[in-house]
Scaffold this motif. Sequence first.
Motif: not given
Length: 641
Positions: A37, A48, A111, A216-220, A238, A462
């Motif tokens: 994360k 990010q 998003t 859909l706020t936490n890119p992984q 993203s 995400y």
Amino acid sequence: MANREGGVAVPDAAIRQKYIEERDKRKRPDGLGQFVKLATSDKFKYLQEDPWADHAALNTQTPPLKDGDEVKFLVQGAGYGGLAFAVHLIEAGFKATEIRVVDDAGGFGGTWYWNRYPGLMCDVESYIYMPFLEETGYMPRFKYSYGSELREHAERIAKKWGLTDKALFRTRCHHATWDDVAKRWIVRATEKRGPAEPSREIQFKAQYVFVASGILTNPQIPRLPGFEKFQGEHFHTSRWNYDITGGDPVDWTMAKLKNKSVGIIGTGATAVQAVPQLANWAKHLYVFQRTPSSVDERGQRPTDPDEWANKIAPKQGWQRARSQNFITKLTNVPVEEDLVNDGWCSTDSYCAVIGAPGIVPPDKVSEHITRLHTLDLGRAERVRHRTNDVVKDPFTAERLKAWYPAWCKRPTFHDDYLPTFNRPNVTLVDTDGKGLDAMTEKGVVANGTEYPIDVLVLSTGYSVTVENDSGSPVSRAGMTVVGRDGLSMDEKWIREGAGTLHGVTTHGFPNLFFPGPTQAGVTANFTHTLSLLAFHVANILADAERRVDSTERVTVEVTKAAEEAYTMQILMRSTWFAGFAGCTPGYINMEGARDNETDSQELMKAARAAPWGEGIVKFEEMLEAWRADGKLEGLRIEGNC
């Protein structure tokens, strides 16, 4: 394809077995641990960072929210969800001057602010996806709007309702504590001011808090051995880096890729849109796939002004009617005319995700799952045949077929993705469910082979859920929220499981609201749910303030008894979602970890977090009846000094 027992069509056993075999290939002991994360990673947090914020311009503006301020309404989130809350508050009689919006981004859009990759568009028809079209008088340029238009529309909404100067951007609310004496939330936040200035810590008070940060706020990214050794340029979709590719969010001329080998990891909804654009410019494109997407036809086309004026938007109330028609069709309730009539509307089995009328008794679960598979079989086979028809190489076509039902992963719709694999400069690297082996200085290792690449695109989605996460709305927003008696919401939800009234508020946290999706009605059109719940909360607050002597001290809180009674209604309907058991690993089932859970208490907690099992149409009818009753039943309203 199917046999019949007792007059009922039964899905082909061979296909069901194929689904199981393909699922088992993708099971991994590390589950969600296979991802990093970015928000909590020191090593990879650079992936990010905001590439879009105009820090110089934002730093010259007078901040709408300063240290020590007090506001009536704080909205955490400046996407369509946060905007819906603010607009419905204003429509319910509150003033825009009483509202402040806070967002980690550098502008409106949610998003659609962050995602600006080439090929980006909404996968739901823009005529129902873009909120407040009728109120703004705007006609979308395409049936499925592209990202820049969606972002512009967020700004249009903010401008029309006087919210443009009410938003504090580049700011994350990280802590909120309820002060039961002042009847206010004490909120702590960090405002980032770009690389040239230090961050600022601010604290302020708010009477009401709305957590509308989205999911859909936490890119992984994948946890790959050797990732830090890779010498090539790389970024997450993203945070698309046009300095590397060339072009910009509107002009997708990625001329800088002409002499470069490009790799993209992931074949989900984002990659389905970005891959055709990358293939247009890269010298060679390698598409690394663990699990293929189900890709049906989209039917993208420009909006016809005559059709818009005479058929789509001919009279007042057209957008709500069209959206209601869509969500009704998706729950398999007959409609007189299918107004949207697209790929979603022919995916009858998607009701497994969003619910449909009727409660499934526990002893009928097996029959229910069989019915869902029966609904899906024809669609799934048609999409797989389409892959054969479009992709010329049989070996590649076979590996692009999705062997799981529509409810296991969000289905995709695109006109150009599958034809891309007929290009000589595109190679599908299918890992047969195993995922990638490692990374090296020069490239990506898959199936024991190194693929040298110059540019790596991480289309890896995400972290919607993480292990040991409470799953609470504030957890998804990256906030710690402490309510009455010093109890945090995360502690409450870990101990008891989810508990709300109507999916918008939870006991012990007065004047705090959120837009589901836990315990709320859901549908493929996210903005419909967001607007529905925002309208519901705004009307609750307007009604509550009409009932009290001191609106300055009014509190609205669901009682514990009402919360548990409503949660029992969720549990009664949760068996509808039994089809998720046995799905191929993905975010819906925590990468398969949910299938391994045997503890009855944990299973009950998971069931408490289900959406409304009878579908969003029935959910909306329930809300309307509750409001029409006029009692605000289940809520404790206080307002006297």
